[in-house]
Each structure stands twice: as structure tokens, then as C-alpha cells.
Design a protein around this motif. Structure first.
Motif, short mmCIF file in Angstrom:
data_model
loop_
_atom_site.label_atom_id
_atom_site.label_comp_id
_atom_site.label_asym_id
_atom_site.label_seq_id
_atom_site.Cartn_x
_atom_site.Cartn_y
_atom_site.Cartn_z
N ALA A 186 -81.35 48.03 42.85
CA ALA A 186 -80.07 48.34 42.48
C ALA A 186 -79.93 49.60 43.06
N ALA A 187 -80.94 50.52 42.41
CA ALA A 187 -81.03 52.24 42.90
C ALA A 187 -80.95 52.40 45.17
N GLU A 188 -82.17 51.02 45.10
CA GLU A 188 -82.57 51.59 45.95
C GLU A 188 -80.56 50.49 47.29
N LEU A 189 -80.51 49.83 46.50
CA LEU A 189 -78.80 49.06 47.15
C LEU A 189 -78.05 50.20 47.77
N TYR A 190 -77.67 51.08 46.18
CA TYR A 190 -76.74 51.72 46.24
C TYR A 190 -77.12 53.32 47.41
N ILE A 191 -78.66 53.42 47.37
CA ILE A 191 -78.79 55.17 48.06
C ILE A 191 -78.74 54.11 49.64
N LEU A 192 -78.73 52.80 50.05
CA LEU A 192 -78.53 52.94 51.42
C LEU A 192 -77.32 52.47 51.50
N SER A 193 -76.43 51.66 50.50
CA SER A 193 -74.52 52.04 50.54
C SER A 193 -73.94 53.71 50.39
N VAL A 194 -74.41 54.90 50.36
CA VAL A 194 -73.91 55.85 50.23
C VAL A 194 -74.16 55.91 51.85
N ARG A 195 -75.45 55.90 51.82
CA ARG A 195 -76.49 57.06 53.53
C ARG A 195 -75.31 56.43 53.96
N ALA A 196 -74.99 54.59 53.99
CA ALA A 196 -74.47 53.97 55.70
C ALA A 196 -73.06 54.05 55.74
N SER A 197 -72.32 54.17 54.71
CA SER A 197 -70.78 54.76 54.05
C SER A 197 -70.23 56.00 54.52
N ALA A 198 -71.69 57.26 54.92
CA ALA A 198 -70.87 58.73 54.75
C ALA A 198 -70.33 58.35 56.04
N GLY A 199 -69.83 58.17 57.42
CA GLY A 199 -68.98 58.19 58.16
C GLY A 199 -67.99 58.08 57.81
#
Ligand code: COA
Length: 176
Positions: free
Chosen positions: A47-60
Motif C-alpha cells: 500500500a505504501a509503494e502504491l501510494y508513493i507511485l500514485s502521488v508521483r504519477a499524478s504530480a502533473g
């Protein structure tokens, strides 16, 4: 919004996937989940990995800026803090923050959120910054009071994934 925010003891920087084990560790005792809205309990490493990936992917989207709170000297991850718009039409920016159980009681949340507010005020030019805390979490209210927030008199019912129940959040605001 800038990538990096420095305070006396802290550096706020983008979350990296390598932060996931520490992020997971901080969420183990459930206190972060109970006092925030969208962190379930238990919170597995995945869950932590997915959260970090989603935060990074939606930065734009430029509507949700989340920072790792790291110790300036050891580089250890102490928590996270972010500034976001609750919905696309919102004019207010809202802040959120948490620190792991080991980092509590040292002024870390206040210092991190203070740095975030100074940067957000300069970079996003908000008219108002809002925040809130569950009514059974007065320590977070104290953090916000120390930063100049006042209670608006309004409340918001939020579903708290860590409690599997709705809880009442006391709304606060800071005029900038
Ligand atoms: C709440 C939280 C952010 C506080 O972080 P912290 O780094 O310990 O906060 P600070 O040390 O900067 O300040 C805490 C203040 O609350 C006070 N406090 C602590 N427990 C309290 C309580 N039960 N009632 C009232 N005030 C309390 C402290 O004395 C301190 O105020 P002071 O400096 O005037 O003495 C942290 O415990 C946390 O992340 N909890 C889990 C997630 C969370 O609650 N996030 C916020 C969601 S709104």
C-alpha cells in the motif's frame, strides 16, 4: 510548487519508492490511519509503494503536492505533509501532515507544516489555507493553532479508513 523545502531540522522533498519501508513502519501501530482519512489499517508495504507511485504519477495535475518529511542530518523519513485542493473547483488549498510515532512530541509536525505553508503561500498564492482534525485528536489542533490557524466553527464528516467509520473533523483556516 517547488520540489524542496528546507527548515532548521528538516528537508521536505518528493517521496521516493525507497521511502516505502519507512512509510510502512510508521503506519504499523494504526495511529496515523486513525487520525487521517485515507490510510487504511492494516497498511501493508504494498500500500505504501502504491501510494508513493500514485502521488508521483499524478504530480502533473498540480492539485496535490505531497512531500516526504526527512531529517536534515540523518535523511530518515519522519513523516509526510502535503497541500492539495479538495476538488477541482476549490479556491482554498488544504494542508495535511503526519509524523511516525517515534518522531512525535519534538515539534516536527509544526516545523514541517510551517515550512510547507511558507512555500505554498509564495508559490500557490492562496487566499486561504484550510486544515482540519478529528475531534478526538487535539494534538493536531494544537499544531494548527501554533501555526496561526483558527477554528471556523464548521465541521466535516469524513469517512476514516483507519476506523472503518465516519468521524467528525473540526475545520480550521489560516488567512494568508
Ligand atoms: C498529531 C501529530 C501531527 C503531532 O505531531 P508532533 O510532531 O508531535 O507535533 P508537535 O510536536 O509539532 O506539536 C504537538 C503539540 O500538541 C500538544 N499535544 C500533544 N498531545 C496533546 C493532547 N492530547 N491534547 C492537546 N495538546 C496535545 C503538544 O504538547 C504540542 O503542543 P506544544 O508545543 O504547545 O506543547 C502526530 O502525532 C501525528 O502525526 N499523529 C498521527 C496522524 C495525525 O494526527 N495527523 C494529523 C491529521 S489532522
Amino acid at each position: 510548487m517547488r520540489d524542496r523545502i528546507e527548515t532548521d531540522r528538516l528537508i521536505l522533498r518528493p517521496l521516493e519508492i525507497s521511502d516505502a519501508p519507512a512509510f510502512y513502519h510508521h503506519c504499523l501501530d494504526g495511529s496515523v490511519a486513525r487520525n487521517t482519512a485515507r490510510i487504511p489499517d492494516p497498511y501493508p508495504l504494498l500500500a505504501a509503494e502504491l501510494y508513493i507511485l500514485s502521488v508521483r504519477a499524478s504530480a502533473g495535475r498540480k492539485a496535490n503536492y505531497v512531500y516526504a518529511i526527512s531529517d536534515r542530518h540523518s535523511n530518515a523519513l519522519l513523516g509526510a505533509s502535503g497541500v492539495f485542493k479538495r476538488n477541482v473547483d476549490a479556491t482554498d488549498w488544504e494542508i495535511g501532515y503526519w509524523v511516525g510515532p517515534d518522531a512525535k512530541g519534538r515539534g516536527i509536525a509544526t516545523e514541517a507544516a510551517g515550512g510547507l505553508i511558507r512555500a505554498a503561500t509564495a508559490d500557490l498564492v492562496p487566499q486561504r489555507i484550510t486544515a482540519g482534525h478529528f475531534e478526538d485528536n487535539p494534538a493536531s489542533g494544537r499544531v494548527l493553532e501554533k501555526l496561526g490557524f483558527t477554528y471556523t466553527g464548521c465541521t466535516t464528516r469524513l469517512f476514516c479508513m483507519g476506523r472503518l467509520a465516519y468521524a467528525t473533523s473540526l475545520d480550521m483556516a489560516l488567512k494568508v
